[in-house]
Scaffold this motif. Structure first.
Motif, PDB file in Angstrom:
ATOM      1  N   MET A  75       0.842  -1.188   0.000  1.00 17.49           N
ATOM      2  CA  MET A  75       0.000   0.000   0.000  1.00 17.49           C
ATOM      3  C   MET A  75       0.888   1.253   0.000  1.00 17.49           C
ATOM      4  SD  MET A  75      -2.971   1.032   2.730  1.00 17.49           S
ATOM      5  CE  MET A  75      -3.617  -0.636   2.653  1.00 17.49           C
ATOM      6  N   PRO A  76       0.635   2.212  -0.883  1.00 16.37           N
ATOM      7  CA  PRO A  76       1.453   3.425  -0.933  1.00 16.37           C
ATOM      8  C   PRO A  76       1.414   4.181   0.390  1.00 16.37           C
ATOM      9  CG  PRO A  76       0.090   3.242  -2.890  1.00 16.37           C
ATOM     10  CD  PRO A  76      -0.379   2.195  -1.941  1.00 16.37           C
ATOM     11  N   ARG A  77       2.593   4.687   0.822  1.00 15.79           N
ATOM     12  CA  ARG A  77       2.715   5.418   2.086  1.00 15.79           C
ATOM     13  C   ARG A  77       3.139   6.852   1.800  1.00 15.79           C
ATOM     14  NH1 ARG A  77       4.071   3.614   6.938  1.00 15.79           N
ATOM     15  NH2 ARG A  77       5.955   4.904   6.908  1.00 15.79           N
ATOM     16  N   PHE A  78       2.536   7.804   2.550  1.00 16.77           N
ATOM     17  CA  PHE A  78       2.855   9.209   2.336  1.00 16.77           C
ATOM     18  C   PHE A  78       2.975   9.925   3.675  1.00 16.77           C
ATOM     19  CE2 PHE A  78       0.266   7.772  -1.275  1.00 16.77           C
ATOM     20  CZ  PHE A  78       1.160   7.999  -2.309  1.00 16.77           C
ATOM     21  N   TYR A  79       3.975  10.793   3.770  1.00 18.62           N
ATOM     22  CA  TYR A  79       4.162  11.610   4.961  1.00 18.62           C
ATOM     23  C   TYR A  79       3.367  12.900   4.812  1.00 18.62           C
ATOM     24  CZ  TYR A  79       6.343  14.993   8.101  1.00 18.62           C
ATOM     25  OH  TYR A  79       6.565  15.971   9.028  1.00 18.62           O
ATOM     26  N   ILE A  80       2.575  13.224   5.835  1.00 16.79           N
ATOM     27  CA  ILE A  80       1.752  14.428   5.849  1.00 16.79           C
ATOM     28  C   ILE A  80       2.070  15.208   7.125  1.00 16.79           C
ATOM     29  CG2 ILE A  80      -0.577  15.369   5.718  1.00 16.79           C
ATOM     30  CD1 ILE A  80       0.149  13.711   3.321  1.00 16.79           C
ATOM     31  N   ALA A  81       2.583  16.417   6.984  1.00 15.31           N
ATOM     32  CA  ALA A  81       3.005  17.209   8.150  1.00 15.31           C
ATOM     33  C   ALA A  81       1.827  17.972   8.738  1.00 15.31           C
ATOM     34  CB  ALA A  81       4.124  18.160   7.751  1.00 15.31           C
ATOM     35  N   GLN A  82       0.870  17.238   9.302  1.00 14.63           N
ATOM     36  CA  GLN A  82      -0.280  17.879   9.950  1.00 14.63           C
ATOM     37  C   GLN A  82      -0.949  16.869  10.866  1.00 14.63           C
ATOM     38  OE1 GLN A  82      -2.443  18.438   6.068  1.00 14.63           O
ATOM     39  NE2 GLN A  82      -4.180  17.612   7.225  1.00 14.63           N
ATOM     40  N   PRO A  83      -1.769  17.337  11.817  1.00 17.57           N
ATOM     41  CA  PRO A  83      -2.494  16.403  12.692  1.00 17.57           C
ATOM     42  C   PRO A  83      -3.432  15.514  11.881  1.00 17.57           C
ATOM     43  CG  PRO A  83      -2.530  18.626  13.588  1.00 17.57           C
ATOM     44  CD  PRO A  83      -1.993  18.745  12.194  1.00 17.57           C
ATOM     45  N   LEU A  84      -3.541  14.251  12.291  1.00 18.25           N
ATOM     46  CA  LEU A  84      -4.397  13.296  11.599  1.00 18.25           C
ATOM     47  C   LEU A  84      -5.290  12.599  12.620  1.00 18.25           C
ATOM     48  CD1 LEU A  84      -1.731  11.663   9.221  1.00 18.25           C
ATOM     49  CD2 LEU A  84      -3.388  13.439   8.633  1.00 18.25           C
ATOM     50  N   ALA A  85      -6.531  12.255  12.204  1.00 14.06           N
ATOM     51  CA  ALA A  85      -7.466  11.582  13.099  1.00 14.06           C
ATOM     52  C   ALA A  85      -8.468  10.793  12.271  1.00 14.06           C
ATOM     53  CB  ALA A  85      -8.197  12.593  13.987  1.00 14.06           C
ATOM     54  N   ILE A  86      -8.967   9.711  12.853  1.00  6.92           N
ATOM     55  CA  ILE A  86      -9.967   8.881  12.179  1.00  6.92           C
ATOM     56  C   ILE A  86     -11.220   9.720  11.881  1.00  6.92           C
ATOM     57  CG2 ILE A  86     -11.490   6.887  12.449  1.00  6.92           C
ATOM     58  CD1 ILE A  86      -9.345   5.572  14.146  1.00  6.92           C
ATOM     59  N   GLY A  87     -11.742   9.564  10.676  1.00 10.64           N
ATOM     60  CA  GLY A  87     -12.931  10.299  10.256  1.00 10.64           C
ATOM     61  C   GLY A  87     -12.630  11.625   9.594  1.00 10.64           C
ATOM     62  N   GLN A  88     -11.384  12.042   9.644  1.00 10.63           N
ATOM     63  CA  GLN A  88     -10.994  13.334   9.088  1.00 10.63           C
ATOM     64  C   GLN A  88     -10.925  13.269   7.561  1.00 10.63           C
ATOM     65  OE1 GLN A  88      -7.147  14.521  10.484  1.00 10.63           O
ATOM     66  NE2 GLN A  88      -7.359  16.655   9.853  1.00 10.63           N
ATOM     67  N   LEU A  89     -11.400  14.313   6.900  1.00 10.53           N
ATOM     68  CA  LEU A  89     -11.266  14.462   5.459  1.00 10.53           C
ATOM     69  C   LEU A  89     -10.076  15.383   5.220  1.00 10.53           C
ATOM     70  CD1 LEU A  89     -12.643  13.604   2.794  1.00 10.53           C
ATOM     71  CD2 LEU A  89     -13.835  15.801   2.827  1.00 10.53           C
ATOM     72  N   VAL A  90      -9.050  14.875   4.540  1.00 10.26           N
ATOM     73  CA  VAL A  90      -7.786  15.596   4.409  1.00 10.26           C
ATOM     74  C   VAL A  90      -7.510  15.932   2.955  1.00 10.26           C
ATOM     75  CG1 VAL A  90      -5.294  15.498   4.796  1.00 10.26           C
ATOM     76  CG2 VAL A  90      -6.855  14.417   6.421  1.00 10.26           C
ATOM     77  N   SER A  91      -7.227  17.197   2.700  1.00  5.80           N
ATOM     78  CA  SER A  91      -6.762  17.615   1.382  1.00  5.80           C
ATOM     79  C   SER A  91      -5.249  17.486   1.375  1.00  5.80           C
ATOM     80  CB  SER A  91      -7.184  19.061   1.112  1.00  5.80           C
ATOM     81  OG  SER A  91      -6.756  19.469  -0.176  1.00  5.80           O
TER      82      SER A  91
END
Length: 241
Positions: free
Chosen positions: A1-17
């Motif tokens: 599965m492709p992995r990506f680093y995102i420099a921001q808070p993350l949480a279940i249910g969140q819609l992320v751009s």
């Protein structure tokens, strides 16, 4: 599965751009809406997400799950690397991250050919930070190694540090492997010289300030080989491979 680093808070249910660079990468991979990707923000664990919207210039995902998975070494290793020539530092950092180092300390030593102005050093730091993120994506790490600012070797070596400092030198009477076999796993800092090695004065200064001189065996290793080999030796003996 492709992995990506995102420099921001993350949480279940969140819609992320997703950031533009990550969105472009997803489009290059030709991933489709509904496919799964893995995100991590360097603070521990990873998030499973579904591609919810893919446009020409943007991609958004919905975070579905969180896994507290970690692949860090059970002890910390900081690689204190004197600047080598050309792009060798890029390669050293990339491979050190793959091997599990928790910190990178660039050093300006006496025999360093490369000399960076403040402006160039700032650009290099940003570039190396990107390499750390990319190598973490590739190697499955969910925590980012700490990248310390470039420092002058003599100023840095005289600072107090709770970690055991190990200076690799062919003049040492004991090998790193022999020393490690008789030690319990612990946080260490590996000090690596540039092409031509550290000067006698620099080695003596390190020893005067508590650094332990150890050898890597009968062969002379290049600067881009020595530190990585040392990390592999410690990982093999202390449990990390």
């Amino acid at each position: 599965m492709p992995r990506f680093y995102i420099a921001q808070p993350l949480a279940i249910g969140q819609l992320v751009s997703l950031p533009e660079a990550v969105a472009h990468h997803i489009q290059v991979l030709r991933l489709a809406q509904g496919e799964l990707v893995t995100l991590f923000n360097g603070e521990g664990g990873e998030y499973g997400a579904t591609l919810s919207d893919i446009g020409k210039r943007h991609v958004s995902v919905e975070i579905k799950t969180h896994q507290p998975r970690e692949v860090e070494l059970p002890f910390g290793i900081t690689l204190a690397q004197a600047l080598p020539e050309a792009s060798k530092m890029d390669w050293i950092i990339e491979k050190a991250i793959e091997l599990g180092v928790s910190g990178v300390q660039p050093l300006a030593a006496q025999r360093c050919v490369v000399r960076l102005s403040a402006e160039r050093a700032e650009k290099k730091m940003a570039h190396w930070q990107g390499i750390i993120a990319s190598a973490s994506e590739q190697s499955g790490r969910n925590r980012l190694a700490q990248l310390a600012p470039l420092q002058d070797y003599k100023q840095w070596i005289t600072q107090q540090d709770m970690h055991r400092r190990i200076i690799l030198t062919p003049r040492a009477e004991q090998s790193l492997a022999d020393w490690a076999r008789h030690q319990s796993p612990q946080a260490v800092t590996l000090v690596i010289g540039p092409e031509g090695g550290l000067s006698d004065a620099e080695e003596n200064l390190a020893i005067q300030h508590g650094a332990l001189p150890l050898a890597m065996g009968p062969r002379i290793l290049r600067t881009e080989t020595a530190g990585l080999s040392a990390v592999a030796v410690l990982s093999g003996l202390w449990g990390g491979m």
